[in-house]
Design a protein around this motif. Structure first.
Motif, PDB file in Angstrom:
ATOM      1  N   VAL A 209      16.299  37.781  24.907  1.00  0.00           N
ATOM      2  CA  VAL A 209      14.966  37.634  25.486  1.00  0.00           C
ATOM      3  C   VAL A 209      13.980  37.187  24.416  1.00  0.00           C
ATOM      4  O   VAL A 209      13.137  36.308  24.637  1.00  0.00           O
ATOM      5  CB  VAL A 209      14.523  38.962  26.123  1.00  0.00           C
ATOM      6  CG1 VAL A 209      13.082  38.860  26.613  1.00  0.00           C
ATOM      7  CG2 VAL A 209      15.448  39.344  27.272  1.00  0.00           C
ATOM      8  N   GLU A 210      14.080  37.771  23.224  1.00  0.00           N
ATOM      9  CA  GLU A 210      13.173  37.427  22.137  1.00  0.00           C
ATOM     10  C   GLU A 210      13.362  35.985  21.695  1.00  0.00           C
ATOM     11  O   GLU A 210      12.388  35.279  21.396  1.00  0.00           O
ATOM     12  CB  GLU A 210      13.401  38.368  20.946  1.00  0.00           C
ATOM     13  CG  GLU A 210      12.519  38.098  19.739  1.00  0.00           C
ATOM     14  CD  GLU A 210      11.033  38.233  20.042  1.00  0.00           C
ATOM     15  OE1 GLU A 210      10.232  37.658  19.265  1.00  0.00           O
ATOM     16  OE2 GLU A 210      10.669  38.899  21.027  1.00  0.00           O
ATOM     17  N   TYR A 211      14.613  35.524  21.648  1.00  0.00           N
ATOM     18  CA  TYR A 211      14.861  34.138  21.268  1.00  0.00           C
ATOM     19  C   TYR A 211      14.181  33.188  22.252  1.00  0.00           C
ATOM     20  O   TYR A 211      13.506  32.231  21.850  1.00  0.00           O
ATOM     21  CB  TYR A 211      16.364  33.844  21.216  1.00  0.00           C
ATOM     22  CG  TYR A 211      16.656  32.385  20.927  1.00  0.00           C
ATOM     23  CD1 TYR A 211      16.753  31.922  19.625  1.00  0.00           C
ATOM     24  CD2 TYR A 211      16.778  31.463  21.974  1.00  0.00           C
ATOM     25  CE1 TYR A 211      16.980  30.575  19.349  1.00  0.00           C
ATOM     26  CE2 TYR A 211      17.006  30.112  21.716  1.00  0.00           C
ATOM     27  CZ  TYR A 211      17.098  29.676  20.408  1.00  0.00           C
ATOM     28  OH  TYR A 211      17.293  28.346  20.140  1.00  0.00           O
ATOM     29  N   PHE A 212      14.337  33.443  23.543  1.00  0.00           N
ATOM     30  CA  PHE A 212      13.741  32.558  24.541  1.00  0.00           C
ATOM     31  C   PHE A 212      12.219  32.654  24.528  1.00  0.00           C
ATOM     32  O   PHE A 212      11.523  31.679  24.837  1.00  0.00           O
ATOM     33  CB  PHE A 212      14.290  32.876  25.928  1.00  0.00           C
ATOM     34  CG  PHE A 212      15.726  32.452  26.114  1.00  0.00           C
ATOM     35  CD1 PHE A 212      16.136  31.163  25.808  1.00  0.00           C
ATOM     36  CD2 PHE A 212      16.671  33.336  26.608  1.00  0.00           C
ATOM     37  CE1 PHE A 212      17.451  30.762  25.974  1.00  0.00           C
ATOM     38  CE2 PHE A 212      17.987  32.946  26.784  1.00  0.00           C
ATOM     39  CZ  PHE A 212      18.381  31.656  26.468  1.00  0.00           C
TER      40      PHE A 212
ATOM     41  N   GLY B  97      19.293  37.740  18.352  1.00  0.00           N
ATOM     42  CA  GLY B  97      18.335  36.637  18.351  1.00  0.00           C
ATOM     43  C   GLY B  97      18.660  35.499  17.414  1.00  0.00           C
ATOM     44  O   GLY B  97      17.789  34.668  17.118  1.00  0.00           O
ATOM     45  N   ALA B  98      19.919  35.392  16.944  1.00  0.00           N
ATOM     46  CA  ALA B  98      20.273  34.349  15.982  1.00  0.00           C
ATOM     47  C   ALA B  98      20.376  32.972  16.627  1.00  0.00           C
ATOM     48  O   ALA B  98      20.348  31.961  15.919  1.00  0.00           O
ATOM     49  CB  ALA B  98      21.597  34.696  15.302  1.00  0.00           C
ATOM     50  N   GLY B  99      20.488  32.923  17.941  1.00  0.00           N
ATOM     51  CA  GLY B  99      20.602  31.643  18.620  1.00  0.00           C
ATOM     52  C   GLY B  99      21.344  31.762  19.934  1.00  0.00           C
ATOM     53  O   GLY B  99      21.577  32.880  20.429  1.00  0.00           O
ATOM     54  N   LEU B 100      21.718  30.627  20.490  1.00  0.00           N
ATOM     55  CA  LEU B 100      22.446  30.595  21.756  1.00  0.00           C
ATOM     56  C   LEU B 100      23.950  30.609  21.492  1.00  0.00           C
ATOM     57  O   LEU B 100      24.435  29.969  20.556  1.00  0.00           O
ATOM     58  CB  LEU B 100      22.081  29.332  22.541  1.00  0.00           C
ATOM     59  CG  LEU B 100      20.593  29.108  22.826  1.00  0.00           C
ATOM     60  CD1 LEU B 100      20.395  27.843  23.646  1.00  0.00           C
ATOM     61  CD2 LEU B 100      19.997  30.312  23.544  1.00  0.00           C
TER      62      LEU B 100
END
Length: 307
Positions: free
Chosen positions: A172-175, A237-240
């Motif tokens: 959620v934080e990444y997006f 949160g490192a990426g997709l």
């Protein structure tokens, strides 16, 4: 009259098919020296050399080729007779050896492996996990378990689960910080967790929609070779990450991860058991095949291997 034990005859056939003493010894569960002694004893009694040995190779002599051509079918008939009798035993015994991947083991451990051991208490099971595909016959395995598209074409195949669907997920934080990709091309502007395959190559993410299929070499500074680590990195949160839905379903349901581009990641054929074709398969393997069919057909309720 010259007589050879069945063990000696099996030794000759194993060395012939495996092309050496070391591989044959692994298959038969004996030491290379013991195997060499068995064959030497048989050759002495017969008064003929069955193999021409050098420091680099072991090949059949002309007499050995004739011997194997005659003995091979007879030994196969004996094995089949033993296997037919073995099917009538109340309990299976021995060790079932399976080669598969770490991810596949996680899927099948409880519904298949542990259930198999509960049904067959005298059986032992050895699971060997490897990223790369191996020759299960040459390596002494009873069977392998892989996704359908990875199975060699000359194998007997038994489907285990239904189709598998990939999932592209991020935290959620990444997006919140980077937004969500709307089409695969948008991934060029995102941080992707790349996957290193057992072959050493980087996995290209696969996509398909309305008959259009293609792969992308996605960008990313983090490359991993283990799906659990990819999942953990995505959570943090490192990426997709490009994983399977069954791996991420709990995190998605709990709100730790969100899935994107779902309409671009259609399912593909799932796991299957495979083994070399033969007239009769060992009772221990047959019982495992029967269990797979029971689970797939829901004889104990809804299959735990379904999507």
């Amino acid at each position: 009259m010259m007589r050879g034990s069945l063990a000696e005859l099996e030794a000759v056939l194993a060395v012939s098919s495996r092309g050496g003493f070391r591989a044959a010894a692994r298959e038969l569960g004996v030491s290379s020296s013991s195997l060499s002694q068995q064959i030497a004893a048989l050759e002495t009694r017969m008064g003929v050399r069955l193999f021409n040995r050098s420091t680099r190779s072991v090949v059949l002599s002309a007499a050995g080729e004739q011997f194997v051509a005659s003995v091979g079918p007879a030994m196969e008939a004996i094995r089949n007779a033993v296997e037919h009798v073995d099917e009538h035993r109340a309990e299976a015994t021995g060790t079932l050896r399976i080669n598969t991947s770490v991810g596949a083991t996680r899927m099948i451990l409880t519904p298949l492996i542990l259930e198999y051991m509960q049904r067959n208490p005298q059986m032992a099971v050895e699971i060997v996990t490897e990223g790369a595909l191996v020759d299960v016959n040459a390596k002494g395995f009873d069977a392998g378990i892989r996704i359908r598209e990875a199975v060699p074409p000359d194998m007997i195949v038994v489907p285990i689960g239904d189709s598998v669907r990939p999932a592209i997920v991020g935290s959620v934080e990444y997006f919140r910080q980077h937004g969500k990709p709307q089409v695969p091309a948008d991934l060029q502007n995102h941080e992707c967790i790349r996957a290193r395959m057992a072959s050493g190559t980087l996995y290209r993410w696969e996509f398909e929609k309305r008959g259009e299929s293609f792969t992308l070499d996605v960008p990313g500074k983090l490359t991993l070779d283990d799906s659990d680590l990819m999942l953990r990195a995505a959570r943090d949160g490192a990426g997709l990450a490009y994983l399977n839905e069954w791996q991420v379903s709990d995190d998605v349901a709990a709100g730790r991860l969100e899935q994107v581009l779902a309409d671009w990641t259609p399912p593909y054929p799932g796991l299957c058991l495979y083994y070399p074709g033969r007239r009769n398969i060992p009772a221990k393997l047959r019982r495992f095949v029967d269990l797979i069919k029971d689970v797939r057909h829901g004889s104990h309720g809804e299959s735990p291997l379904q999507d």
